[in-house]
Design an enzyme around this catalytic site. Structure first.
Site, PDB file in Angstrom:
ATOM      1  N   SER A 132     -95.310-138.883 -37.148  1.00 32.79           N
ATOM      2  CA  SER A 132     -96.120-137.690 -37.367  1.00 32.79           C
ATOM      3  C   SER A 132     -97.529-138.161 -37.700  1.00 32.79           C
ATOM      4  O   SER A 132     -97.723-139.311 -38.122  1.00 32.79           O
ATOM      5  CB  SER A 132     -95.554-136.897 -38.554  1.00 32.79           C
ATOM      6  OG  SER A 132     -96.472-135.925 -38.994  1.00 32.79           O
ATOM      7  N   TYR A 145     -91.369-136.274 -47.544  1.00 33.73           N
ATOM      8  CA  TYR A 145     -91.463-136.300 -46.079  1.00 33.73           C
ATOM      9  C   TYR A 145     -92.422-137.392 -45.626  1.00 33.73           C
ATOM     10  O   TYR A 145     -92.099-138.200 -44.750  1.00 33.73           O
ATOM     11  CB  TYR A 145     -91.932-134.937 -45.565  1.00 33.73           C
ATOM     12  CG  TYR A 145     -92.282-134.939 -44.101  1.00 33.73           C
ATOM     13  CD1 TYR A 145     -91.282-134.964 -43.130  1.00 33.73           C
ATOM     14  CD2 TYR A 145     -93.612-134.922 -43.682  1.00 33.73           C
ATOM     15  CE1 TYR A 145     -91.594-134.977 -41.781  1.00 33.73           C
ATOM     16  CE2 TYR A 145     -93.931-134.926 -42.332  1.00 33.73           C
ATOM     17  CZ  TYR A 145     -92.928-134.951 -41.387  1.00 33.73           C
ATOM     18  OH  TYR A 145     -93.251-134.969 -40.055  1.00 33.73           O
TER      19      TYR A 145
END
Length: 270
Positions: A132, A145
């Protein structure tokens, strides 16, 4: 002989788009996911359903064994499965933090371990790890995360160096804002974990911003096209940043001082 690809997290979003695109491109594609019932939709597009639970080692072993039994080779592994669990670090229970790592890091690493011997023996192969833009910088309420995505970035660098002498490439793809289920899950978890107490006001604002940003994200096929390029290129790049906001956000995180970057992110949360 068509090349054989495993795509994890193929039941929706980026994984489903990637599985379909690779199948159209002539790959023999196994779309893997825990929600096996949703994989049925891919079978009409030539994708083979592969049940897989990345928190269950026996399930991971069985999935790889099945592909090798059916095809005798594995040429591509796209490690796309993962989710975003949000909430203040203080609020998120350690069991949830561990589950985030179990899915996003350890499950990814385990299936990679299992395909590596075959790829080394073939003298070729490609492992694509989906991280990401949040694997290059971190935001409030995404601590666990981001920790998983930072971990996969480092893990991928080591894997790339270890496997290069055997003809196996390791590539990282770093999506920005994409229209997938990820956004809704992350938004809800921020409220579930930190919607009350000291962090409530900012957590709720973050959740609302996720909801508004979902419609502005790039289509998952934008990422799928990049993954296709990464697995078909003669010499792939080591990293691809793709999708809305990914390149400028990563660039800003590199050049701005930490506190200046913090201030920009903080304005969005009031």
């Amino acid at each position: 002989m068509s090349k054989v690809a495993i795509v994890t997290g193929a039941s929706s979003g980026i994984g489903a788009a990637t599985a379909r695109r690779l199948a159209r491109g002539g790959f023999t594609v196994y779309g893997a996911a825990r929600r096996a019932d949703r994989l049925a939709e891919l079978e009409s597009d030539g994708v083979r359903a592969l049940p897989l639970d990345l928190t269950d080692d026996a399930s991971i072993v069985a999935a790889v064994d099945r592909v090798l039994a059916d095809e005798g080779r594995i040429d591509v592994l796209v490690n796309n499965a993962g989710y975003g669990s949000y909430g203040a670090v203080e609020d998120v229970p350690m069991d949830e933090a561990r589950r985030q790592f179990e899915v996003n890091v350890f499950g990814l690493a385990r299936i990679a371990q299992l395909v590596m011997p075959t790829m080394r023996a073939q003298g070729s192969g490609r492992i694509v790890n989906i991280t990401s833009m949040g694997g290059r910088f971190a935001t409030a309420f995404g601590g666990w995360y981001h920790a998983t995505k930072f971990a996969v970035e480092g893990l991928s660098d080591s894997m790339r160096q270890e496997l290069a002498p055997f003809g196996v490439d390791v590539v990282v793809v770093e999506p920005g804002a994409i229209r997938t289920e990820w956004t809704g899950i992350a938004a809800q978890s921020a409220v579930d974990q930190s919607g009350e107490g000291a962090y409530a006001k900012r957590a709720k604002r973050l959740s609302r911003s996720f909801g508004g940003g979902e419609s502005l994200g790039s289509d998952p096929d934008v990422v799928a096209r990049t993954i296709e390029r990464a697995v078909t290129a003669k010499k792939p790049r080591t990293r691809y940043a793709v999708g809305r906001g990914a390149k400028p956000a990563i660039a800003a995180s590199k050049v701005l001082p930490d506190r200046a970057f913090d201030a920009i992110l903080g304005r969005a949360l009031g």
